[in-house]
Design a protein around this motif. Structure first.
Motif, mmCIF file in Angstrom:
data_model
loop_
_atom_site.group_PDB
_atom_site.id
_atom_site.type_symbol
_atom_site.label_atom_id
_atom_site.label_comp_id
_atom_site.label_asym_id
_atom_site.label_seq_id
_atom_site.Cartn_x
_atom_site.Cartn_y
_atom_site.Cartn_z
ATOM 1 N N TRP A 51 0.818 -1.211 0.000
ATOM 2 C CA TRP A 51 0.000 0.000 0.000
ATOM 3 C C TRP A 51 0.854 1.265 0.000
ATOM 4 O O TRP A 51 0.527 2.235 -0.685
ATOM 5 C CB TRP A 51 -0.965 0.010 1.189
ATOM 6 N N GLU A 52 1.952 1.263 0.751
ATOM 7 C CA GLU A 52 2.793 2.456 0.775
ATOM 8 C C GLU A 52 3.446 2.702 -0.576
ATOM 9 O O GLU A 52 3.472 3.832 -1.073
ATOM 10 C CB GLU A 52 3.870 2.326 1.861
ATOM 11 N N HIS A 53 3.945 1.640 -1.200
ATOM 12 C CA HIS A 53 4.596 1.834 -2.495
ATOM 13 C C HIS A 53 3.587 2.093 -3.612
ATOM 14 O O HIS A 53 3.919 2.755 -4.603
ATOM 15 C CB HIS A 53 5.503 0.648 -2.811
ATOM 16 N N HIS A 54 2.370 1.627 -3.430
ATOM 17 C CA HIS A 54 1.331 2.002 -4.386
ATOM 18 C C HIS A 54 1.059 3.503 -4.277
ATOM 19 O O HIS A 54 0.890 4.195 -5.290
ATOM 20 C CB HIS A 54 0.040 1.217 -4.131
ATOM 21 N N ARG A 55 1.038 3.992 -3.045
ATOM 22 C CA ARG A 55 0.834 5.436 -2.848
ATOM 23 C C ARG A 55 1.939 6.232 -3.532
ATOM 24 O O ARG A 55 1.679 7.229 -4.215
ATOM 25 C CB ARG A 55 0.794 5.754 -1.340
ATOM 26 N N TYR A 56 3.173 5.795 -3.361
ATOM 27 C CA TYR A 56 4.287 6.479 -4.023
ATOM 28 C C TYR A 56 4.129 6.434 -5.541
ATOM 29 O O TYR A 56 4.362 7.430 -6.235
ATOM 30 C CB TYR A 56 5.626 5.820 -3.674
ATOM 31 N N ALA A 57 3.754 5.267 -6.043
ATOM 32 C CA ALA A 57 3.639 5.091 -7.493
ATOM 33 C C ALA A 57 2.578 6.024 -8.071
ATOM 34 O O ALA A 57 2.794 6.678 -9.098
ATOM 35 C CB ALA A 57 3.310 3.629 -7.821
ATOM 36 N N VAL A 58 1.431 6.088 -7.408
ATOM 37 C CA VAL A 58 0.355 6.961 -7.878
ATOM 38 C C VAL A 58 0.765 8.426 -7.781
ATOM 39 O O VAL A 58 0.508 9.217 -8.699
ATOM 40 C CB VAL A 58 -0.935 6.706 -7.065
ATOM 41 N N ARG A 59 1.415 8.789 -6.684
ATOM 42 C CA ARG A 59 1.907 10.164 -6.517
ATOM 43 C C ARG A 59 2.820 10.553 -7.672
ATOM 44 O O ARG A 59 2.695 11.654 -8.238
ATOM 45 C CB ARG A 59 2.663 10.255 -5.189
ATOM 46 N N ASP A 60 3.739 9.660 -8.038
ATOM 47 C CA ASP A 60 4.699 9.984 -9.093
ATOM 48 C C ASP A 60 4.062 9.960 -10.474
ATOM 49 O O ASP A 60 4.404 10.771 -11.341
ATOM 50 C CB ASP A 60 5.887 9.025 -9.029
ATOM 51 N N LEU A 61 3.110 9.065 -10.702
ATOM 52 C CA LEU A 61 2.384 9.080 -11.979
ATOM 53 C C LEU A 61 1.610 10.390 -12.125
ATOM 54 O O LEU A 61 1.551 10.959 -13.222
ATOM 55 C CB LEU A 61 1.437 7.883 -12.078
ATOM 56 N N ASP A 62 1.029 10.854 -11.024
ATOM 57 C CA ASP A 62 0.325 12.147 -11.052
ATOM 58 C C ASP A 62 1.287 13.270 -11.441
ATOM 59 O O ASP A 62 0.945 14.156 -12.243
ATOM 60 C CB ASP A 62 -0.283 12.455 -9.682
#
Length: 252
Positions: free
Chosen positions: A233-244
Protein backbone atom coordinates in the motif's frame (compact mmCIF):
# COMPACT_ATOMS: atom_id res chain seq x y z
CA UNK A 1 24.23 24.01 -0.20
CA UNK A 2 25.14 22.71 3.25
CA UNK A 3 24.69 18.95 3.54
CA UNK A 4 24.40 17.01 6.80
CA UNK A 5 24.84 13.23 6.70
CA UNK A 6 24.68 10.33 9.12
CA UNK A 7 28.07 11.29 10.53
CA UNK A 8 26.68 14.64 11.66
CA UNK A 9 25.00 14.25 15.06
CA UNK A 10 22.27 16.87 15.28
CA UNK A 11 20.33 15.26 18.13
CA UNK A 12 19.21 17.90 20.58
CA UNK A 13 20.30 20.72 18.29
CA UNK A 14 18.42 24.00 18.50
CA UNK A 15 17.62 26.09 15.44
CA UNK A 16 16.70 29.68 16.25
CA UNK A 17 15.46 31.94 13.44
CA UNK A 18 17.19 29.53 11.06
CA UNK A 19 16.39 29.68 7.36
CA UNK A 20 15.41 26.15 6.35
CA UNK A 21 13.28 27.22 3.38
CA UNK A 22 13.49 24.53 0.67
CA UNK A 23 15.55 22.15 2.82
CA UNK A 24 15.11 18.40 2.22
CA UNK A 25 15.29 15.73 4.91
CA UNK A 26 15.84 12.25 3.45
CA UNK A 27 15.67 9.05 5.53
CA UNK A 28 16.24 11.15 8.65
CA UNK A 29 15.06 10.61 12.22
CA UNK A 30 12.77 13.55 13.07
CA UNK A 31 10.92 11.77 15.87
CA UNK A 32 10.13 13.98 18.88
CA UNK A 33 11.24 17.10 17.00
CA UNK A 34 9.60 20.19 18.52
CA UNK A 35 8.83 23.23 16.34
CA UNK A 36 7.45 26.43 17.83
CA UNK A 37 6.34 29.57 16.02
CA UNK A 38 7.39 28.10 12.67
CA UNK A 39 6.16 28.85 9.16
CA UNK A 40 5.32 25.49 7.58
CA UNK A 41 3.26 26.80 4.66
CA UNK A 42 3.78 24.47 1.71
CA UNK A 43 5.83 22.00 3.78
CA UNK A 44 5.54 18.35 2.72
CA UNK A 45 6.02 15.36 5.01
CA UNK A 46 6.12 11.77 3.82
CA UNK A 47 6.35 9.35 6.75
CA UNK A 48 5.52 5.77 5.68
CA UNK A 49 5.25 4.54 9.29
CA UNK A 50 3.09 7.43 10.46
CA UNK A 51 -0.14 5.44 10.67
CA UNK A 52 1.29 2.50 12.59
CA UNK A 53 -0.15 1.95 16.04
CA UNK A 54 0.83 4.42 18.72
CA UNK A 55 2.40 7.06 16.50
CA UNK A 56 1.32 10.67 16.76
CA UNK A 57 1.95 13.93 14.91
CA UNK A 58 0.73 17.06 16.65
CA UNK A 59 -0.02 20.14 14.58
CA UNK A 60 -1.24 23.05 16.69
CA UNK A 61 -1.96 20.57 19.50
CA UNK A 62 -4.10 18.35 17.22
CA UNK A 63 -3.00 14.77 16.52
CA UNK A 64 -3.42 14.58 12.74
CA UNK A 65 -2.54 10.87 12.36
CA UNK A 66 -6.17 9.64 12.49
CA UNK A 67 -7.15 12.21 9.84
CA UNK A 68 -4.27 11.20 7.56
CA UNK A 69 -5.12 7.52 7.96
CA UNK A 70 -8.80 8.10 7.23
CA UNK A 71 -8.04 10.20 4.16
CA UNK A 72 -5.66 7.58 2.75
CA UNK A 73 -8.33 4.93 3.30
CA UNK A 74 -10.79 7.12 1.39
CA UNK A 75 -8.38 7.63 -1.49
CA UNK A 76 -7.40 3.98 -1.70
CA UNK A 77 -10.39 1.66 -1.18
CA UNK A 78 -9.26 -1.57 0.44
CA UNK A 79 -6.34 -0.03 2.32
CA UNK A 80 -8.30 -0.04 5.58
CA UNK A 81 -8.28 -3.86 5.53
CA UNK A 82 -4.48 -4.14 5.38
CA UNK A 83 -4.31 -5.25 9.02
CA UNK A 84 -6.95 -7.99 8.75
CA UNK A 85 -6.27 -10.73 11.28
CA UNK A 86 -8.18 -13.79 10.09
CA UNK A 87 -7.80 -15.90 6.92
CA UNK A 88 -11.00 -14.68 5.25
CA UNK A 89 -10.19 -11.06 6.00
CA UNK A 90 -6.68 -11.43 4.60
CA UNK A 91 -7.96 -13.07 1.42
CA UNK A 92 -10.46 -10.26 0.89
CA UNK A 93 -7.80 -7.63 1.60
CA UNK A 94 -5.38 -9.20 -0.89
CA UNK A 95 -8.06 -9.37 -3.59
CA UNK A 96 -8.71 -5.64 -3.12
CA UNK A 97 -5.00 -4.94 -3.36
CA UNK A 98 -4.70 -6.92 -6.59
CA UNK A 99 -7.61 -4.97 -8.10
CA UNK A 100 -5.99 -1.69 -7.08
CA UNK A 101 -2.66 -2.56 -8.66
CA UNK A 102 -4.36 -3.87 -11.81
CA UNK A 103 -6.01 -0.49 -12.33
CA UNK A 104 -2.73 1.34 -11.71
CA UNK A 105 -0.86 -0.92 -14.14
CA UNK A 106 -3.49 -0.14 -16.77
CA UNK A 107 -3.03 3.56 -16.11
CA UNK A 108 0.75 3.32 -16.48
CA UNK A 109 0.36 1.33 -19.69
CA UNK A 110 -1.82 4.06 -21.18
CA UNK A 111 0.75 6.78 -20.49
CA UNK A 112 3.52 7.76 -22.94
CA UNK A 113 6.25 5.22 -23.68
CA UNK A 114 9.04 5.32 -21.12
CA UNK A 115 6.84 6.55 -18.28
CA UNK A 116 7.55 3.47 -16.18
CA UNK A 117 11.27 4.30 -16.17
CA UNK A 118 10.91 7.96 -15.16
CA UNK A 119 12.28 8.92 -11.76
CA UNK A 120 10.52 11.77 -9.96
CA UNK A 121 12.73 13.80 -7.60
CA UNK A 122 15.28 11.00 -7.39
CA UNK A 123 12.75 8.40 -6.23
CA UNK A 124 12.42 4.90 -7.69
CA UNK A 125 10.73 4.73 -11.05
CA UNK A 126 7.47 2.81 -11.44
CA UNK A 127 9.39 -0.21 -12.78
CA UNK A 128 11.86 -0.09 -9.90
CA UNK A 129 9.01 0.08 -7.41
CA UNK A 130 7.57 -3.14 -8.85
CA UNK A 131 10.99 -4.74 -8.55
CA UNK A 132 11.22 -3.72 -4.90
CA UNK A 133 7.83 -5.30 -4.21
CA UNK A 134 9.09 -8.56 -5.70
CA UNK A 135 11.87 -8.41 -3.11
CA UNK A 136 9.38 -7.64 -0.32
CA UNK A 137 7.37 -10.76 -1.18
CA UNK A 138 10.49 -12.89 -1.43
CA UNK A 139 11.75 -11.55 1.90
CA UNK A 140 8.62 -11.76 4.03
CA UNK A 141 6.78 -14.72 2.46
CA UNK A 142 9.50 -16.71 0.72
CA UNK A 143 12.26 -16.34 3.29
CA UNK A 144 10.42 -15.66 6.55
CA UNK A 145 7.18 -17.64 6.28
CA UNK A 146 7.95 -20.43 3.80
CA UNK A 147 11.57 -20.62 4.96
CA UNK A 148 12.91 -21.10 1.44
CA UNK A 149 16.70 -21.11 1.59
CA UNK A 150 17.13 -19.02 -1.56
CA UNK A 151 13.82 -17.26 -2.30
CA UNK A 152 15.17 -14.16 -4.05
CA UNK A 153 14.55 -13.48 -7.72
CA UNK A 154 17.31 -11.37 -9.35
CA UNK A 155 14.71 -8.91 -10.66
CA UNK A 156 13.91 -7.95 -7.08
CA UNK A 157 17.50 -6.98 -6.35
CA UNK A 158 17.78 -3.36 -7.43
CA UNK A 159 21.46 -3.19 -6.58
CA UNK A 160 24.15 -5.27 -4.92
CA UNK A 161 23.34 -3.73 -1.55
CA UNK A 162 19.63 -4.50 -1.55
CA UNK A 163 18.70 -6.50 1.54
CA UNK A 164 22.15 -8.07 1.61
CA UNK A 165 21.35 -9.99 4.75
CA UNK A 166 23.15 -13.29 4.48
CA UNK A 167 21.84 -14.60 1.17
CA UNK A 168 23.72 -15.70 -1.90
CA UNK A 169 24.66 -12.60 -3.89
CA UNK A 170 25.82 -14.69 -6.83
CA UNK A 171 22.28 -14.48 -8.22
CA UNK A 172 22.59 -10.71 -8.53
CA UNK A 173 22.50 -9.43 -12.09
CA UNK A 174 23.57 -6.01 -13.30
CA UNK A 175 21.45 -6.40 -16.42
CA UNK A 176 18.37 -4.19 -16.34
CA UNK A 177 15.34 -6.37 -17.08
CA UNK A 178 12.67 -5.34 -19.53
CA UNK A 179 9.40 -4.02 -18.18
CA UNK A 180 7.64 -7.10 -19.58
CA UNK A 181 9.97 -9.33 -17.58
CA UNK A 182 9.31 -7.32 -14.43
CA UNK A 183 5.56 -7.64 -14.93
CA UNK A 184 5.84 -11.38 -15.40
CA UNK A 185 7.78 -11.90 -12.18
CA UNK A 186 5.56 -9.47 -10.31
CA UNK A 187 2.47 -11.37 -11.46
CA UNK A 188 4.02 -14.58 -10.19
CA UNK A 189 4.62 -13.05 -6.77
CA UNK A 190 1.01 -11.87 -6.60
CA UNK A 191 -0.07 -15.44 -7.33
CA UNK A 192 2.35 -16.72 -4.69
CA UNK A 193 0.69 -14.67 -1.96
CA UNK A 194 -2.80 -15.45 -3.26
CA UNK A 195 -2.14 -19.19 -3.24
CA UNK A 196 -0.68 -19.07 0.26
CA UNK A 197 -3.67 -17.15 1.60
CA UNK A 198 -6.10 -19.53 -0.11
CA UNK A 199 -5.32 -22.32 2.35
CA UNK A 200 -3.80 -20.57 5.39
CA UNK A 201 -5.41 -21.32 8.76
CA UNK A 202 -5.69 -19.31 11.95
CA UNK A 203 -3.18 -21.62 13.63
CA UNK A 204 -0.69 -21.06 10.82
CA UNK A 205 -1.12 -17.29 11.14
CA UNK A 206 -0.16 -17.52 14.80
CA UNK A 207 2.94 -19.64 14.12
CA UNK A 208 6.27 -17.93 14.81
CA UNK A 209 9.02 -17.35 12.30
CA UNK A 210 12.43 -15.67 12.34
CA UNK A 211 12.55 -12.04 11.32
CA UNK A 212 14.27 -12.16 7.89
CA UNK A 213 16.43 -9.15 8.74
CA UNK A 214 17.27 -10.14 12.32
CA UNK A 215 17.02 -13.86 13.03
CA UNK A 216 17.24 -13.34 16.80
CA UNK A 217 13.79 -11.77 16.72
CA UNK A 218 10.55 -13.63 16.16
CA UNK A 219 7.59 -12.66 14.03
CA UNK A 220 4.27 -14.38 13.56
CA UNK A 221 3.18 -15.42 10.11
CA UNK A 222 0.45 -12.79 10.45
CA UNK A 223 2.93 -10.00 11.20
CA UNK A 224 5.00 -11.04 8.17
CA UNK A 225 1.91 -10.84 5.98
CA UNK A 226 1.02 -7.46 7.46
CA UNK A 227 4.48 -6.21 6.47
CA UNK A 228 3.79 -7.29 2.88
CA UNK A 229 0.47 -5.44 2.92
CA UNK A 230 2.10 -2.30 4.32
CA UNK A 231 4.82 -2.44 1.66
CA UNK A 232 2.23 -2.87 -1.07
CA UNK A 233 0.00 0.00 0.00
CA UNK A 234 2.79 2.46 0.78
CA UNK A 235 4.60 1.83 -2.50
CA UNK A 236 1.33 2.00 -4.39
CA UNK A 237 0.83 5.44 -2.85
CA UNK A 238 4.29 6.48 -4.02
CA UNK A 239 3.64 5.09 -7.49
CA UNK A 240 0.35 6.96 -7.88
CA UNK A 241 1.91 10.16 -6.52
CA UNK A 242 4.70 9.98 -9.09
CA UNK A 243 2.38 9.08 -11.98
CA UNK A 244 0.33 12.15 -11.05
CA UNK A 245 3.49 14.28 -11.14
CA UNK A 246 4.57 12.88 -14.52
CA UNK A 247 1.09 13.44 -15.93
CA UNK A 248 0.92 17.00 -14.61
CA UNK A 249 4.30 17.82 -16.13
CA UNK A 250 3.30 16.48 -19.53
CA UNK A 251 0.07 18.49 -19.43
CA UNK A 252 1.83 21.72 -18.50
Amino acid sequence: MTKFTQSDDLQGAEFVRAGLHGARFLASDLSSVVMRGVDVSGAEIDAPWLCEGGNSLLVNDVDVVPFVDAELNRRFPGRSDRRAKDPDGLRSAWAALERTWAATLERAAAMPAGTVDVSVAGEWSFAQTLRHLVLATDMWLGRAVLEIEQPFHPIGLLNAGSANGGFDMSIFTTVTPSYAEILEVRSGRFAMVREFLATVTADELAATRKNPHASDYEETTLSCLHTIFEEEWEHHRYAVRDLDAIEAKSDA
